[in-house]
Design an enzyme around this catalytic site. Sequence first.
Site, PDB file in Angstrom:
ATOM      1  N   GLU A  28       0.835  -1.204   0.000  1.00 31.06           N
ATOM      2  CA  GLU A  28       0.000   0.000   0.000  1.00 31.06           C
ATOM      3  C   GLU A  28       0.871   1.255   0.000  1.00 31.06           C
ATOM      4  O   GLU A  28       2.053   1.224   0.359  1.00 31.06           O
ATOM      5  CB  GLU A  28      -0.916   0.010   1.222  1.00 31.06           C
ATOM      6  CG  GLU A  28      -0.161   0.089   2.529  1.00 31.06           C
ATOM      7  CD  GLU A  28      -1.062   0.458   3.689  1.00 31.06           C
ATOM      8  OE1 GLU A  28      -1.561   1.601   3.691  1.00 31.06           O
ATOM      9  OE2 GLU A  28      -1.250  -0.376   4.581  1.00 31.06           O
ATOM     10  N   LYS A 162      -5.085  -2.529  15.161  1.00 31.54           N
ATOM     11  CA  LYS A 162      -4.617  -1.717  16.282  1.00 31.54           C
ATOM     12  C   LYS A 162      -5.612  -1.771  17.438  1.00 31.54           C
ATOM     13  O   LYS A 162      -6.816  -1.867  17.236  1.00 31.54           O
ATOM     14  CB  LYS A 162      -4.400  -0.271  15.832  1.00 31.54           C
ATOM     15  CG  LYS A 162      -3.258  -0.113  14.830  1.00 31.54           C
ATOM     16  CD  LYS A 162      -3.040   1.347  14.504  1.00 31.54           C
ATOM     17  CE  LYS A 162      -1.881   1.531  13.536  1.00 31.54           C
ATOM     18  NZ  LYS A 162      -2.201   1.052  12.175  1.00 31.54           N
TER      19      LYS A 162
END
EC number: 4.2.1.70
Length: 306
Positions: A28, A162
């Site tokens: 990415e 996360k």
Amino acid sequence: MVRTGPVLSVSAEVEAALAAGGPVVALESTLIAHGLPRPRNRGFAAELEGMLRSRGVTPATVAVIEGVPTVGLDEAGLARIADDPAVAKASVRDLPAAVALGRTCATTVAATSVLAARAGIRVFATGGLGGVHRGAAETFDESADLPTLATTPMTVVSAGVKSILDVDATLERLETLGVTLLGWRTADFPGFYLPTTGRRLDWTVRDAREVADAMATRDGLGLTSAIVVANPVPAGQALDPAVHDEVLRTALRRADEQGLRGKAVTPFLLATFHTETGGASLEVNLAVVRNNAAVAAEIATAWAAR
């Protein structure tokens, strides 16, 4: 001015590797443009691509360059994404507008997956997935990564999600959406900064061959959803759990005190982690991506060998 350029541009290097059946790993570009400080971001992008090439794997960094979805950035493209502060962030919903209006954008996990899959790439290395945000029952705040992975036959190596997200809700959504979740030599779902979130996984793989077998089986069954390979950061490279928990409490409290909602929350929480850990969270971020790229290289090589 509205642009009507090519739908997808694949670099000669990536195209040659795919035509030869060689291993290719998508990367990415949002991490480069928005996840790392300048000028370190540019050096890390080159480091990551170099690491893959040293393993005999072709890197394919994905972005939209002046309205052209591009799979496999050249040096100028990488520099543009890394150095230009005006580069926007594009998820799947943004691609039609970004292309039509000739914009330059870094691609998220979702947009990268879609464009890489369209080019014929099957393996993608990232840091962590997006997921369901805390309080989503009221805000409906959920990353586009999840529904995109439900319809994109990509194998994504990540370090879980996360801890600022709602981990339990994210796991429930992955199950509901039919996304296969494999623990890379672990039965614990990792939490990006930490090796585990305390949530158990149903399936564990020992090596890249087993992942390639699962990919082939998915194709044979006619499934089009993604496989997520959850690769925990090594304990020696992770944040100290006590520090992590204290910073998370502080960050969530400050966000609530400031009345932050929606898209403003995640950047604020991550910036708080960076400040409160004295930059240690950034080093963990880099370690996570390196480790995931290394595992993705193994998987892409095993897939190519089939």
